[in-house]
Design a protein around this motif. Structure first.
Motif, PDB file in Angstrom:
ATOM      1  N   VAL A 178      11.625   4.637  31.964  1.00 60.93           N
ATOM      2  CA  VAL A 178      11.048   3.557  32.446  1.00 60.93           C
ATOM      3  C   VAL A 178      10.896   3.435  34.114  1.00 60.93           C
ATOM      4  CG1 VAL A 178      10.701   1.077  32.526  1.00 60.93           C
ATOM      5  CG2 VAL A 178      11.306   2.291  30.301  1.00 60.93           C
ATOM      6  N   GLY A 179      12.205   3.666  34.460  1.00 56.83           N
ATOM      7  CA  GLY A 179      12.236   3.832  36.172  1.00 56.83           C
ATOM      8  C   GLY A 179      11.517   4.730  36.665  1.00 56.83           C
ATOM      9  N   GLY A 180      11.390   5.955  36.000  1.00 60.00           N
ATOM     10  CA  GLY A 180      10.541   7.358  36.366  1.00 60.00           C
ATOM     11  C   GLY A 180       9.218   6.745  36.296  1.00 60.00           C
ATOM     12  N   LEU A 181       8.555   5.819  35.453  1.00 57.03           N
ATOM     13  CA  LEU A 181       7.236   5.427  35.360  1.00 57.03           C
ATOM     14  C   LEU A 181       6.918   4.698  36.484  1.00 57.03           C
ATOM     15  CD1 LEU A 181       4.836   5.399  33.681  1.00 57.03           C
ATOM     16  CD2 LEU A 181       5.598   3.463  32.458  1.00 57.03           C
ATOM     17  N   GLY A 182       7.769   3.932  36.865  1.00 59.23           N
ATOM     18  CA  GLY A 182       8.003   3.068  38.034  1.00 59.23           C
ATOM     19  C   GLY A 182       7.654   3.576  39.198  1.00 59.23           C
ATOM     20  N   ASP A 183       8.658   4.599  39.484  1.00 57.15           N
ATOM     21  CA  ASP A 183       8.491   5.441  40.780  1.00 57.15           C
ATOM     22  C   ASP A 183       7.103   6.251  40.836  1.00 57.15           C
ATOM     23  OD1 ASP A 183      11.163   5.070  41.309  1.00 57.15           O
ATOM     24  OD2 ASP A 183      11.842   6.629  40.470  1.00 57.15           O
ATOM     25  N   TRP A 184       6.464   6.606  39.580  1.00 56.05           N
ATOM     26  CA  TRP A 184       5.286   7.399  40.109  1.00 56.05           C
ATOM     27  C   TRP A 184       4.044   6.445  39.947  1.00 56.05           C
ATOM     28  CZ3 TRP A 184       5.336  12.244  41.366  1.00 56.05           C
ATOM     29  CH2 TRP A 184       6.087  13.041  40.726  1.00 56.05           C
ATOM     30  N   GLY A 222      24.564  19.582  29.511  1.00 56.31           N
ATOM     31  CA  GLY A 222      23.552  20.424  29.937  1.00 56.31           C
ATOM     32  C   GLY A 222      22.282  19.959  29.098  1.00 56.31           C
ATOM     33  N   GLU A 223      22.400  19.496  27.717  1.00 53.17           N
ATOM     34  CA  GLU A 223      21.417  19.047  27.092  1.00 53.17           C
ATOM     35  C   GLU A 223      20.742  17.738  27.866  1.00 53.17           C
ATOM     36  OE1 GLU A 223      20.458  17.724  22.303  1.00 53.17           O
ATOM     37  OE2 GLU A 223      22.338  18.489  22.746  1.00 53.17           O
ATOM     38  N   ALA A 224      21.815  16.963  28.171  1.00 55.03           N
ATOM     39  CA  ALA A 224      21.367  15.518  28.883  1.00 55.03           C
ATOM     40  C   ALA A 224      20.669  15.805  29.968  1.00 55.03           C
ATOM     41  CB  ALA A 224      22.732  14.826  28.851  1.00 55.03           C
ATOM     42  N   ASP A 225      20.895  16.897  30.728  1.00 57.00           N
ATOM     43  CA  ASP A 225      20.350  17.105  32.026  1.00 57.00           C
ATOM     44  C   ASP A 225      18.943  17.538  31.689  1.00 57.00           C
ATOM     45  OD1 ASP A 225      22.453  16.577  33.658  1.00 57.00           O
ATOM     46  OD2 ASP A 225      23.331  18.783  33.593  1.00 57.00           O
ATOM     47  N   ARG A 226      18.741  18.390  30.586  1.00 58.33           N
ATOM     48  CA  ARG A 226      17.254  18.622  30.266  1.00 58.33           C
ATOM     49  C   ARG A 226      16.278  17.278  30.059  1.00 58.33           C
ATOM     50  NH1 ARG A 226      20.202  23.011  28.378  1.00 58.33           N
ATOM     51  NH2 ARG A 226      20.206  22.203  26.120  1.00 58.33           N
ATOM     52  N   LEU A 227      17.012  16.556  29.277  1.00 61.43           N
ATOM     53  CA  LEU A 227      16.304  15.250  28.986  1.00 61.43           C
ATOM     54  C   LEU A 227      16.000  14.347  30.121  1.00 61.43           C
ATOM     55  CD1 LEU A 227      17.982  14.393  25.642  1.00 61.43           C
ATOM     56  CD2 LEU A 227      15.636  15.185  25.838  1.00 61.43           C
ATOM     57  N   ASN A 228      17.055  14.548  31.140  1.00 63.85           N
ATOM     58  CA  ASN A 228      16.984  13.730  32.342  1.00 63.85           C
ATOM     59  C   ASN A 228      15.714  14.090  33.177  1.00 63.85           C
ATOM     60  OD1 ASN A 228      19.188  12.379  31.408  1.00 63.85           O
ATOM     61  ND2 ASN A 228      20.587  13.537  32.790  1.00 63.85           N
ATOM     62  N   LEU A 229      15.614  15.528  33.087  1.00 66.57           N
ATOM     63  CA  LEU A 229      14.331  15.888  34.162  1.00 66.57           C
ATOM     64  C   LEU A 229      13.153  15.488  33.265  1.00 66.57           C
ATOM     65  CD1 LEU A 229      15.604  19.729  34.844  1.00 66.57           C
ATOM     66  CD2 LEU A 229      15.347  17.816  36.354  1.00 66.57           C
ATOM     67  N   LEU A 230      13.104  15.669  31.881  1.00 67.16           N
ATOM     68  CA  LEU A 230      11.908  15.250  31.290  1.00 67.16           C
ATOM     69  C   LEU A 230      11.425  13.587  31.424  1.00 67.16           C
ATOM     70  CD1 LEU A 230       9.792  15.385  29.039  1.00 67.16           C
ATOM     71  CD2 LEU A 230      11.442  14.704  27.346  1.00 67.16           C
ATOM     72  N   ALA A 231      12.644  12.667  31.644  1.00 68.74           N
ATOM     73  CA  ALA A 231      12.446  11.265  31.965  1.00 68.74           C
ATOM     74  C   ALA A 231      11.863  11.023  33.385  1.00 68.74           C
ATOM     75  CB  ALA A 231      13.931  10.587  31.813  1.00 68.74           C
ATOM     76  N   ALA A 232      12.372  12.134  34.353  1.00 73.28           N
ATOM     77  CA  ALA A 232      12.149  12.046  35.803  1.00 73.28           C
ATOM     78  C   ALA A 232      10.652  12.478  36.009  1.00 73.28           C
ATOM     79  CB  ALA A 232      13.086  12.740  36.765  1.00 73.28           C
ATOM     80  N   TYR A 233      10.139  13.559  35.266  1.00 77.70           N
ATOM     81  CA  TYR A 233       8.907  14.044  35.659  1.00 77.70           C
ATOM     82  C   TYR A 233       7.814  14.072  34.548  1.00 77.70           C
ATOM     83  CZ  TYR A 233      11.404  16.003  39.672  1.00 77.70           C
ATOM     84  OH  TYR A 233      12.234  16.413  40.634  1.00 77.70           O
ATOM     85  N   ALA A 238       5.091  11.251  34.957  1.00 79.62           N
ATOM     86  CA  ALA A 238       4.290  11.409  36.039  1.00 79.62           C
ATOM     87  C   ALA A 238       2.809  11.379  35.483  1.00 79.62           C
ATOM     88  CB  ALA A 238       4.550  12.626  36.850  1.00 79.62           C
ATOM     89  N   PRO A 239       2.325  12.424  34.454  1.00 78.24           N
ATOM     90  CA  PRO A 239       1.125  12.207  33.960  1.00 78.24           C
ATOM     91  C   PRO A 239       0.916  10.933  33.301  1.00 78.24           C
ATOM     92  CG  PRO A 239       2.618  13.729  32.493  1.00 78.24           C
ATOM     93  CD  PRO A 239       3.313  13.499  33.962  1.00 78.24           C
ATOM     94  N   ILE A 240       1.803  10.327  32.668  1.00 81.44           N
ATOM     95  CA  ILE A 240       1.687   9.135  31.979  1.00 81.44           C
ATOM     96  C   ILE A 240       1.211   7.909  33.014  1.00 81.44           C
ATOM     97  CG2 ILE A 240       2.537   7.211  30.522  1.00 81.44           C
ATOM     98  CD1 ILE A 240       4.557   9.312  29.232  1.00 81.44           C
ATOM     99  N   ALA A 241       2.085   7.989  34.244  1.00 84.70           N
ATOM    100  CA  ALA A 241       1.654   7.216  35.389  1.00 84.70           C
ATOM    101  C   ALA A 241       0.284   7.533  35.751  1.00 84.70           C
ATOM    102  CB  ALA A 241       2.544   6.913  36.195  1.00 84.70           C
TER     103      ALA A 241
END
Length: 691
Positions: free
Chosen positions: A31-37, A149-160, A163-166
């Motif tokens: 949600v915060g990533g959506l706000g950033d974009w 490691g698995e969480a890091d990949r999901l974190n990248l998904l949350a961050a980027y 962007a197309p949704i925003a």
């Protein structure tokens, strides 16, 4: 097709999102990533609106100022904030940062003015600098170390991934606002104002999720932000350059990754004025933004799965070159619909290049630790983005707008077009350079290789060889002390227990001639053997091995398990002895008649661990210095990354039973039907039994 049953199957490990505290934290990140974009898209659009009457040059520079305000705080203040963040309560820090971002973003439409937009962007980014290290520490408290490691990949998904949704939301809002304005024939609030309200709401929701988070470290305990957060981006880049300075492949990969990132940054930098010149409005700007990031996601997820027959490193170079050509087409073809499609293609090329380039750079570090690779690439990306955005906006502004004076001709060549063409030229040059440095199939025509991949095949000069083989061919590779010999023997035993006819063999020394060659190649007394002689002796042993052992067994339908094959020559003689890899490939392709294993199992072990496992006196290869074995390991990992469909990479430091289970799971997927096809066909001719 019948296959052996899965004996001793274990219960599947729950997904990391099944962890309730992490799921809530990940939702807050998304949600915060959506706000950033939403904020950055809306602010750049607002800057274009506020300076629309001041000319093309002012408008371009105003948009560049917003991007600079977005990126500068993390570059200049990141280490300082990272050190301060550990002094405060983690959960309270994240919640307070979200509330600050909510208040600042909400104030922008009411305060108005370009100056406050820049100040607000700086304040939002400073608050984000406190949020990120607090989040990293919270992650360590809610996610087990082995699942990070698995969480890091999901974190990248949350961050980027947001962007197309925003961008899509912004496009819809802009289209609706535009329609209302047209129908009502009156001035309306710019879509940017509504999007900023949505961004502020996203920050408020994130704050509520963080405030109700349970199970994360709330106080300022002994946990601190990752060390990379306390190091300047310039030091991280210098450290990364030092680590990859000796590897041509890594340098080529970094150059290509920086090039496609610069291409995307150039599009984003000039998209506002360019779309306005094409009469696309805010909706067109949002569509271009959305297309770029949708393309990136598609390229990262699907790109490496496409053209499976093409070397991954060749695909990397081609993706960079195509990105440059796409950028040139976007500069010259001034049709908004086509520009949006080209933006999506550019994003896809960038996604393919980044996912493959990351693997190449990670392998160059030798240990494959993301904790070293990610900070370097992240810091490099920030600097490249800042430089390209600043230069692109400045160049576009200085060149200005130049509509044609010819009546009836709508074509124009503005600063945006110039920026895209210059960037396209640089990207194509970087792509050709990356392709020459990373090409791992020298001697194989690129055109023929690409055409074969488009047909779903893998190009091989001796394509007829594959049709001869009816059995299964599995090769084991790895460094000294990796355990490949033990695992190849255990696999042969397991397959025989399943009822398969198995030939277990090795290199060098599987034939009478090979035994004599093995004595020469491994005897420590032959230290003066030249690298070329060594490569040709291994190829001679392999030619005899294939002709006398492997191919006859495969033609009988037997499963062949070989301890070492061609990849060992590529790693030991190509990388270890620093011979030309193309020459090693050609020698061994001729020696083997182009025969390629159905599966290559790479037992990956750090040389420092593998060499300690060797109890007997070291042979001529084992006695080589540590940097030799490091080069060998890097090459093995690089070969596996270039052809992931054929490789299984297993961590050799795992317990022996776990390694065996992973190998058996993969081999089970490709085992042939134990009932011959001819026998099944024969049963179809038997008459039915009647009473």
């Amino acid at each position: 097709m019948s296959t052996p049953g899965r004996a001793g199957a274990r219960r599947k490990t729950p997904h990391v999102l099944a962890n309730a505290p992490y799921r809530r934290l990940w939702t807050a990140m998304s949600v915060g990533g959506l706000g950033d974009w939403l904020t950055i898209i809306a602010l750049t659009a607002l800057a274009a609106h506020l300076t629309a009457g001041s000319g093309y040059r002012t408008q371009s520079l105003a948009i560049g100022g917003v991007f600079a305000a977005k990126l500068l705080p993390s570059i200049l203040l990141g280490p300082l904030v990272g050190a301060l963040a550990e002094r405060f309560d983690r959960r309270a820090t994240m919640a307070m940062a979200d509330l600050v971002r909510f208040a600042v973003v909400l104030s922008i439409p009411f305060v108005g003015g370009y100056q406050w937009s820049i100040i607000a962007m700086l304040l939002v980014e400073c608050a984000s600098l406190f949020w990120v290290p607090a989040r990293d520490t919270a992650l360590a408290g809610v996610v087990p170390k082995e699942r990070l490691g698995e969480a890091d990949r999901l974190n990248l998904l949350a961050a980027y991934g947001t962007a197309p949704i925003a961008a899509a939301l912004f496009t819809v809002v802009a289209a609706v606002v535009g329609a209302i304005t047209t129908v009502a024939r009156t001035a309306s609030l710019p879509a940017a104002g509504i999007a900023l309200g949505g961004g502020a709401l996203a920050y408020l929701v994130s704050a509520a999720l963080i405030f109700t988070l349970r199970g994360a470290p709330g106080d300022r305990g002994p946990q601190v932000p990752p060390p990379s957060r306390q190091i300047s981006v310039f030091r991280q880049i210098a450290d990364g350059r030092r680590r990859t300075g000796g590897g041509a492949a890594a340098r080529g990969a970094v150059t290509g990754m920086a090039a496609v990132l610069a291409a995307g940054a150039a599009v984003v930098a000039v998209a506002g004025p360019y779309v306005q010149a094409l009469h696309g409005g805010d909706a067109g700007y949002g569509a271009v933004f959305c297309a770029v990031f949708l393309g990136v996601g598609y390229g990262m997820f699907f790109g490496p799965r496409l053209l499976a027959g093409l070397s991954r490193r060749r695909l990397f170079g081609l993706a960079v070159v195509v990105a440059g050509l796409t950028l040139a087409a976007a500069a010259l073809i001034q049709n908004l619909v086509i520009v949006v499609m080209l933006a999506a293609l550019l994003g896809a090329c960038a996604g393919v290049a980044w996912i493959i380039g990351y693997q190449v750079v990670d392998l160059e570090f030798g240990d494959g630790q993301p904790s070293r690779t990610l900070p370097y690439l992240r810091s490099l990306g920030r600097v490249v983005l800042l430089v390209v955005l600043a230069v692109a906006c400045a160049l576009a502004g200085l060149f200005g707008g130049h509509p044609t004076s010819e009546p009836g001709l709508g074509y124009r060549f503005d600063g945006a077009n110039l920026v895209l063409l210059v960037a396209a030229l640089l990207v194509v040059v970087a792509g050709l350079r990356a392709l020459s440095r990373l090409d791992d199939r020298r001697g194989v025509p690129l055109g023929a290789d690409l055409l074969a991949a488009l047909r779903g095949e893998k190009y091989a000069p001796e394509a007829a060889v594959a049709t001869e083989s009816r059995g299964l061919f599995v090769a084991f590779e790895g460094g000294e002390g990796s355990g490949k010999t033990t695992q190849s023997r255990l696999l042969a035993i397991w397959l025989r227990d399943q009822g398969f006819d198995v030939v277990q063999t090795r290199e060098p020394g599987a034939t009478k001639v090979g035994m004599r060659l093995r004595a020469i190649l491994l005897d420590a007394a032959h230290q003066g053997l030249s690298a070329r002689s060594e490569a040709m002796l291994y190829a001679a042993d392999r030619a005899e091995h294939v002709e006398k052992v492997i191919r006859p067994a495969l033609q009988r339908g037997t499963t062949v398990i070989s301890d070492r094959y061609v990849d060992s020559s590529l790693a030991y003689q190509g990388a270890g002895r620093s011979l030309d890899s193309g020459e090693v490939v050609r020698i061994n392709a001729w020696a083997t008649g182009g025969l390629v294993p159905d599966l290559t199992v790479l037992i990956d072990v750090p040389p420092s661990v593998g060499l300690r496992r060797i109890a007997s006196a070291a042979d001529r290869i084992e006695a080589e210095p540590m940097d030799f074995h490091e080069r060998v390991r890097r090459e093995f990992r690089g070969l596996a990354a270039a052809d992931p469909e054929r490789y299984l990479v297993v961590d050799g430091t795992l317990p022996q039973q776990e390694v065996s289970r992973l190998i058996q799971d993969r081999v089970r997927e490709i085992l042939p039907d134990p009932v011959p096809h001819e026998a099944e066909a024969a049963t179809g001719t038997m008459p039915a039994i009647r009473d």
